[in-house]
Design a protein around this motif. Structure first.
Motif, mmCIF file in Angstrom:
data_model
loop_
_atom_site.group_PDB
_atom_site.id
_atom_site.type_symbol
_atom_site.label_atom_id
_atom_site.label_comp_id
_atom_site.label_asym_id
_atom_site.label_seq_id
_atom_site.Cartn_x
_atom_site.Cartn_y
_atom_site.Cartn_z
ATOM 1 N N MET A 105 44.950 -2.341 -4.189
ATOM 2 C CA MET A 105 44.288 -1.121 -4.640
ATOM 3 C C MET A 105 43.099 -1.439 -5.551
ATOM 4 O O MET A 105 42.033 -0.820 -5.440
ATOM 5 N N VAL A 106 43.257 -2.419 -6.452
ATOM 6 C CA VAL A 106 42.143 -2.822 -7.310
ATOM 7 C C VAL A 106 41.002 -3.379 -6.456
ATOM 8 O O VAL A 106 39.824 -3.068 -6.674
ATOM 9 N N SER A 107 41.364 -4.194 -5.462
ATOM 10 C CA SER A 107 40.346 -4.732 -4.552
ATOM 11 C C SER A 107 39.615 -3.606 -3.831
ATOM 12 O O SER A 107 38.385 -3.628 -3.704
ATOM 13 N N ALA A 108 40.356 -2.605 -3.358
ATOM 14 C CA ALA A 108 39.739 -1.482 -2.645
ATOM 15 C C ALA A 108 38.735 -0.747 -3.536
ATOM 16 O O ALA A 108 37.637 -0.385 -3.092
ATOM 17 N N LEU A 109 39.095 -0.536 -4.802
ATOM 18 C CA LEU A 109 38.203 0.180 -5.717
ATOM 19 C C LEU A 109 36.941 -0.627 -5.988
ATOM 20 O O LEU A 109 35.834 -0.069 -6.068
ATOM 21 N N LEU A 110 37.100 -1.938 -6.147
ATOM 22 C CA LEU A 110 35.924 -2.780 -6.392
ATOM 23 C C LEU A 110 35.008 -2.818 -5.170
ATOM 24 O O LEU A 110 33.782 -2.716 -5.294
ATOM 25 N N VAL A 111 35.588 -2.968 -3.989
ATOM 26 C CA VAL A 111 34.776 -3.017 -2.767
ATOM 27 C C VAL A 111 34.080 -1.680 -2.551
ATOM 28 O O VAL A 111 32.924 -1.638 -2.104
ATOM 29 N N ARG A 112 34.767 -0.602 -2.890
ATOM 30 C CA ARG A 112 34.176 0.734 -2.727
ATOM 31 C C ARG A 112 32.908 0.881 -3.541
ATOM 32 O O ARG A 112 31.984 1.635 -3.170
ATOM 33 N N SER A 113 32.804 0.121 -4.656
ATOM 34 C CA SER A 113 31.633 0.229 -5.529
ATOM 35 C C SER A 113 30.471 -0.671 -5.086
ATOM 36 O O SER A 113 29.395 -0.623 -5.687
#
Length: 421
Positions: A182-190
């Motif tokens: 989930m942390v990876s997803a949020l970072l990639v989303r940015s």
């Protein structure tokens, strides 16, 4: 200003952080899933099913997955996949908490995690050259940092953390991996969105997948880059299949010592990722790839002849260094020369060849050890690696590499001229 001193873009830092955190979670799951399965059964075949399930997506859908990635926006693909994997892991975590976890459920989860890995890894491989403008030097630096962090997170920190978290409860390592996704997803989303590849004439997915695979097999340089990990996986799996037995019977070391041997290999891998760019600049990428391949073969030959744990550890460290450098130089070159609209398919085709080769190596190692001697698979692997080095040396020569880089640069100039009209 040359690309050797140009800073990597800000977005790369977020991508590096996302992949490092995700790799740490992968390392946790790598240790936790087999241990979880072991709490449910002692049947070796059932345990093998859980392990094999994670590799099946590459064997079944590798090229098709690449074709889909070439149709989709890469950044969106990455963050959606990681978010989906985070949600997926909540299922076995809940099952473990309520004591209804089962081998079939773990196998399905391993398969779906592997499928997500197929899409994420392929999309990330295709996204990075767009982010870095396909600059060869920047790609080598970026891949060196990504590979080094991945090795440290999934090879050193993740597995011990997975074992420790499992002691706190069967659901804990699964939840930790879910958080990492989930942390990876949020970072990639940015991350900054990149333009989609130039659309091709509307074709069926299967036809596009075939076009990507044929692009690899028609190009001598790309084929050479693909053969190295494919043949290498046959050799390395032949070694890994018997390595624990070799360490016990021939070197006289136990479980703790065997863990140190693997640590030596991982340490060498970190060193290899760190010196890859230097080797590429000093020798030329093509020659550097040939040298690292030869080093791997000679190191395995040294391992086969080793009579003490110290010599074996040194041989594995040298082999790991060669592998680490190869895994930076090869993908960086591929990312620099492959057109954007084919990047997903070319990357997935190369990865699929490597994944398909692995089971053959495991079978070969087991058969040679049972038919002859536990050292025989190691000698066979060394011979295979050295033969592969000789065969692919001209396919990935400096001359071919430089010609491909010039052609890719000319293509980008022509594309820019068309866009500016």
């Amino acid at each position: 200003m040359t690309s050797d001193v140009r800073p990597l873009p800000t977005g790369f830092g977020r991508l590096w952080t996302a992949q490092t955190i995700s790799s740490l979670g992968d390392g946790v799951s790598y240790a936790a899933l087999p241990l979880l399965a072991l709490t449910l059964t002692r049947d070796p075949m059932a345990l093998a099913v859980v392990t094999a399930a994670g590799t099946l997506p590459w064997l079944l859908f590798g090229v098709l997955g690449g074709a889909l990635v070439d149709r989709w926006e890469r950044r969106r693909t990455m963050w959606v996949v990681d978010a989906a994997r985070a949600v997926l892991l909540a299922v076995p975590a809940t099952a473990a908490a309520f004591d209804v976890l089962s081998i079939p459920l773990l196998a399905v989860v391993a398969f779906l995690l592997g499928l997500g890995g197929l899409f994420f890894d392929t999309a990330a491989t295709a996204y990075l050259p767009d982010l870095l403008g396909r600059d060869p030097a920047l790609l080598e630096r970026a891949n060196s940092r990504l590979r080094g962090a991945q090795t440290a997170a999934s090879g050193f920190a993740g597995p011990p953390a997975g074992s420790a978290l499992l002691a706190l409860g069967r659901a804990v390592p699964l939840l930790a991996d879910a958080v990492s996704f989930m942390v990876s997803a949020l970072l990639v989303r940015s991350l900054p969105a990149m333009p989609r590849p130039v659309p091709e004439v509307r074709e069926s997915l299967l036809r596009q997948a075939r076009a990507g695979a044929s692009y690899v097999f028609r190009d001598q340089l790309l084929l050479g880059l693909a053969l190295r990990p494919a043949v290498g996986n046959v050799a390395f799996l032949a070694v890994e299949t018997v390595l624990a037995l070799f360490a016990h019977d021939r070197l006289g070391i136990g479980t703790y010592g065997f863990g140190l041997l693997l640590t030596a290999e991982a340490t060498g891998g970190l060193l290899g990722t760190g010196i890859a760019s230097f080797l590429g600049r000093r020798l030329g990428t093509g020659t550097a790839l040939t040298v690292t391949a030869a080093v791997e073969g000679l190191a395995i030959l040294g391992l086969a002849a080793a009579s003490t744990p110290y010599v074996a550890g040194l041989a594995l460290a040298v082999c790991g260094a060669g592998m680490g450098a190869t895994m930076v130089l090869g993908p960086s070159l591929r990312q620099a020369i492959v057109p954007a609209h084919l990047m997903g398919r070319v990357a997935s085709t190369s990865r699929m060849l490597a994944m398909c080769a692995a089971p053959f190596g495991a079978f070969l190692g087991g058969w040679l050890a049972s038919t002859f001697d536990v050292r025989t698979p190691l000698y066979a692997a060394a011979c295979l690696l050295l033969a592969m080095t000789a065969v692919t040396a001209t396919m990935t020569s400096n001359r071919r590499v430089e010609a491909a880089l010039r052609g890719a640069a000319d293509d980008r100039v022509r594309e820019g001229a068309v866009i500016n009209r």
